[in-house]
Design a protein around this motif. Structure first.
Motif, PDB file in Angstrom:
ATOM      1  N   ILE A   3       0.869  -1.178   0.000  1.00  0.00           N
ATOM      2  CA  ILE A   3       0.000   0.000   0.000  1.00  0.00           C
ATOM      3  C   ILE A   3       0.905   1.227   0.000  1.00  0.00           C
ATOM      4  CG2 ILE A   3      -1.788   1.311   1.252  1.00  0.00           C
ATOM      5  CD1 ILE A   3      -2.783  -1.414   0.297  1.00  0.00           C
ATOM      6  N   TRP A   4       0.577   2.207  -0.815  1.00  0.00           N
ATOM      7  CA  TRP A   4       1.391   3.419  -0.879  1.00  0.00           C
ATOM      8  C   TRP A   4       1.066   4.350   0.275  1.00  0.00           C
ATOM      9  CZ3 TRP A   4       5.395   2.246  -3.124  1.00  0.00           C
ATOM     10  CH2 TRP A   4       5.454   1.627  -4.359  1.00  0.00           C
ATOM     11  N   ASP A   5       1.461   3.959   1.471  1.00  0.00           N
ATOM     12  CA  ASP A   5       1.371   4.865   2.616  1.00  0.00           C
ATOM     13  C   ASP A   5       2.647   5.721   2.606  1.00  0.00           C
ATOM     14  OD1 ASP A   5       3.436   3.253   3.656  1.00  0.00           O
ATOM     15  OD2 ASP A   5       2.104   2.207   5.038  1.00  0.00           O
ATOM     16  N   GLU A   6       2.762   6.638   3.538  1.00  0.00           N
ATOM     17  CA  GLU A   6       3.904   7.556   3.537  1.00  0.00           C
ATOM     18  C   GLU A   6       5.235   6.821   3.660  1.00  0.00           C
ATOM     19  OE1 GLU A   6       3.504  11.176   5.889  1.00  0.00           O
ATOM     20  OE2 GLU A   6       1.333  10.858   5.857  1.00  0.00           O
ATOM     21  N   ALA A   7       5.316   5.814   4.497  1.00  0.00           N
ATOM     22  CA  ALA A   7       6.577   5.085   4.692  1.00  0.00           C
ATOM     23  C   ALA A   7       6.982   4.340   3.419  1.00  0.00           C
ATOM     24  CB  ALA A   7       6.448   4.116   5.861  1.00  0.00           C
ATOM     25  N   ASN A   8       6.041   3.659   2.789  1.00  0.00           N
ATOM     26  CA  ASN A   8       6.356   2.924   1.562  1.00  0.00           C
ATOM     27  C   ASN A   8       6.692   3.862   0.412  1.00  0.00           C
ATOM     28  OD1 ASN A   8       6.208   0.207   2.397  1.00  0.00           O
ATOM     29  ND2 ASN A   8       3.978   0.319   2.389  1.00  0.00           N
ATOM     30  N   LEU A   9       5.970   4.979   0.313  1.00  0.00           N
ATOM     31  CA  LEU A   9       6.301   5.961  -0.716  1.00  0.00           C
ATOM     32  C   LEU A   9       7.705   6.525  -0.501  1.00  0.00           C
ATOM     33  CD1 LEU A   9       2.977   7.951  -1.173  1.00  0.00           C
ATOM     34  CD2 LEU A   9       4.230   6.725  -2.955  1.00  0.00           C
ATOM     35  N   ALA A  10       8.054   6.804   0.741  1.00  0.00           N
ATOM     36  CA  ALA A  10       9.388   7.338   1.030  1.00  0.00           C
ATOM     37  C   ALA A  10      10.469   6.350   0.596  1.00  0.00           C
ATOM     38  CB  ALA A  10       9.515   7.672   2.512  1.00  0.00           C
ATOM     39  N   GLU A  11      10.279   5.077   0.916  1.00  0.00           N
ATOM     40  CA  GLU A  11      11.249   4.060   0.503  1.00  0.00           C
ATOM     41  C   GLU A  11      11.324   3.959  -1.018  1.00  0.00           C
ATOM     42  OE1 GLU A  11      10.686   0.207   2.343  1.00  0.00           O
ATOM     43  OE2 GLU A  11      10.139   1.170   4.228  1.00  0.00           O
ATOM     44  N   TYR A  12      10.178   3.977  -1.665  1.00  0.00           N
ATOM     45  CA  TYR A  12      10.131   3.849  -3.118  1.00  0.00           C
ATOM     46  C   TYR A  12      10.758   5.066  -3.800  1.00  0.00           C
ATOM     47  CZ  TYR A  12       8.376   2.776  -7.781  1.00  0.00           C
ATOM     48  OH  TYR A  12       8.293   2.491  -9.120  1.00  0.00           O
ATOM     49  N   LEU A  13      10.441   6.256  -3.315  1.00  0.00           N
ATOM     50  CA  LEU A  13      10.991   7.458  -3.921  1.00  0.00           C
ATOM     51  C   LEU A  13      12.504   7.548  -3.734  1.00  0.00           C
ATOM     52  CD1 LEU A  13       8.212  10.024  -2.987  1.00  0.00           C
ATOM     53  CD2 LEU A  13       8.764   9.164  -5.273  1.00  0.00           C
ATOM     54  N   LYS A  14      13.016   6.962  -2.675  1.00  0.00           N
ATOM     55  CA  LYS A  14      14.453   6.960  -2.427  1.00  0.00           C
ATOM     56  C   LYS A  14      15.164   5.958  -3.346  1.00  0.00           C
ATOM     57  CE  LYS A  14      17.516   7.728   1.349  1.00  0.00           C
ATOM     58  NZ  LYS A  14      17.446   9.136   1.256  1.00  0.00           N
ATOM     59  N   ALA A  15      14.573   4.786  -3.538  1.00  0.00           N
ATOM     60  CA  ALA A  15      15.222   3.727  -4.331  1.00  0.00           C
ATOM     61  C   ALA A  15      14.162   2.822  -4.950  1.00  0.00           C
ATOM     62  CB  ALA A  15      16.161   2.925  -3.450  1.00  0.00           C
ATOM     63  N   PRO A  16      13.563   3.255  -6.066  1.00  0.00           N
ATOM     64  CA  PRO A  16      12.471   2.485  -6.675  1.00  0.00           C
ATOM     65  C   PRO A  16      12.826   1.039  -7.004  1.00  0.00           C
ATOM     66  CG  PRO A  16      12.677   4.629  -7.714  1.00  0.00           C
ATOM     67  CD  PRO A  16      13.841   4.482  -6.795  1.00  0.00           C
ATOM     68  N   LYS A  17      14.022   0.804  -7.482  1.00  0.00           N
ATOM     69  CA  LYS A  17      14.418  -0.557  -7.886  1.00  0.00           C
ATOM     70  C   LYS A  17      14.687  -1.458  -6.683  1.00  0.00           C
ATOM     71  CE  LYS A  17      14.352   0.162 -12.342  1.00  0.00           C
ATOM     72  NZ  LYS A  17      13.259  -0.329 -13.136  1.00  0.00           N
ATOM     73  N   LEU A  18      14.990  -0.870  -5.535  1.00  0.00           N
ATOM     74  CA  LEU A  18      15.162  -1.669  -4.319  1.00  0.00           C
ATOM     75  C   LEU A  18      13.819  -1.988  -3.676  1.00  0.00           C
ATOM     76  CD1 LEU A  18      18.286  -0.028  -2.627  1.00  0.00           C
ATOM     77  CD2 LEU A  18      18.158  -2.202  -3.865  1.00  0.00           C
ATOM     78  N   LYS A  19      12.915  -1.020  -3.681  1.00  0.00           N
ATOM     79  CA  LYS A  19      11.602  -1.218  -3.051  1.00  0.00           C
ATOM     80  C   LYS A  19      10.759  -2.208  -3.846  1.00  0.00           C
ATOM     81  CE  LYS A  19       8.320  -0.445  -0.069  1.00  0.00           C
ATOM     82  NZ  LYS A  19       8.414  -1.047   1.248  1.00  0.00           N
ATOM     83  N   VAL A  20      10.754  -2.075  -5.168  1.00  0.00           N
ATOM     84  CA  VAL A  20       9.982  -2.984  -6.033  1.00  0.00           C
ATOM     85  C   VAL A  20      10.925  -3.442  -7.157  1.00  0.00           C
ATOM     86  CG1 VAL A  20       7.927  -3.293  -7.474  1.00  0.00           C
ATOM     87  CG2 VAL A  20       7.827  -1.765  -5.492  1.00  0.00           C
ATOM     88  N   PRO A  21      11.739  -4.460  -6.866  1.00  0.00           N
ATOM     89  CA  PRO A  21      12.665  -4.949  -7.900  1.00  0.00           C
ATOM     90  C   PRO A  21      11.907  -5.391  -9.150  1.00  0.00           C
ATOM     91  CG  PRO A  21      13.177  -5.912  -5.751  1.00  0.00           C
ATOM     92  CD  PRO A  21      11.854  -5.187  -5.611  1.00  0.00           C
ATOM     93  N   GLY A  22      12.429  -4.966 -10.304  1.00  0.00           N
ATOM     94  CA  GLY A  22      11.810  -5.346 -11.568  1.00  0.00           C
ATOM     95  C   GLY A  22      10.754  -4.385 -12.078  1.00  0.00           C
ATOM     96  N   ASN A  23      10.494  -3.297 -11.346  1.00  0.00           N
ATOM     97  CA  ASN A  23       9.508  -2.334 -11.846  1.00  0.00           C
ATOM     98  C   ASN A  23      10.084  -1.596 -13.044  1.00  0.00           C
ATOM     99  OD1 ASN A  23      10.090   0.710 -11.222  1.00  0.00           O
ATOM    100  ND2 ASN A  23      10.783  -0.369  -9.387  1.00  0.00           N
ATOM    101  N   LYS A  24       9.212  -0.968 -13.834  1.00  0.00           N
ATOM    102  CA  LYS A  24       9.630  -0.331 -15.088  1.00  0.00           C
ATOM    103  C   LYS A  24      10.068   1.115 -14.946  1.00  0.00           C
ATOM    104  CE  LYS A  24       5.853  -1.437 -17.519  1.00  0.00           C
ATOM    105  NZ  LYS A  24       4.948  -1.644 -18.669  1.00  0.00           N
TER     106      LYS A  24
END
Length: 129
Positions: free
Chosen positions: A83-104
């Motif tokens: 779920i894109w809550d603030e914590a998950n968004l922060a992790e994703y915005l910092k390192a998208p390929k680490l948070k969701v490996p294989g994303n486009k």
């Protein structure tokens, strides 16, 4: 007198930390200019990437208008409960390929924590500044 000044300093410092933690939507809009080529946040119009209007609280890979375009990695992350809550968004915005490996998403991420907090504040703002 020293005690009153110290208390005022602690209160001021506490409010500055709280403001940083919540981010500034107007500053976030400026940072979001790095994202605007691929994402829209003020409308539900998709671009190369999905629109981000209402993304905070949304399941990853679930914007109806973009369902046929998400990577399998993003669909799987959503199916696994991301779920894109603030914590998950922060992790994703910092390192998208680490948070969701294989994303486009080609963007490498934001390195500045203030920028991340501000973008999240902008995404949450309704109406947008």
């Amino acid at each position: 007198m020293f005690r009153a000044a110290s208390s005022a300093g602690v209160i001021l410092l506490g409010s500055m930390v709280a403001a940083h933690a919540g981010g500034d939507p107007a500053l976030g809009k400026k940072v979001f200019n790095r994202c605007i080529a691929c994402h829209e946040a003020a409308t539900d119009r998709d671009k190369v990437g999905p629109h981000l209007m209402g993304v905070v609280g949304r399941t990853a890979g679930s914007a109806e208008s973009f369902l046929g375009h998400y990577s399998e990695a993003m669909k799987s992350a959503g199916a696994a409960g991301l779920i894109w809550d603030e914590a998950n968004l922060a992790e994703y915005l910092k390192a998208p390929k680490l948070k969701v490996p294989g994303n486009k998403m080609a963007f490498a991420g934001l390195s500045n924590d203030d920028d991340i907090a501000n973008v999240i504040a902008y995404l949450k703002a309704d109406p947008k500044p």
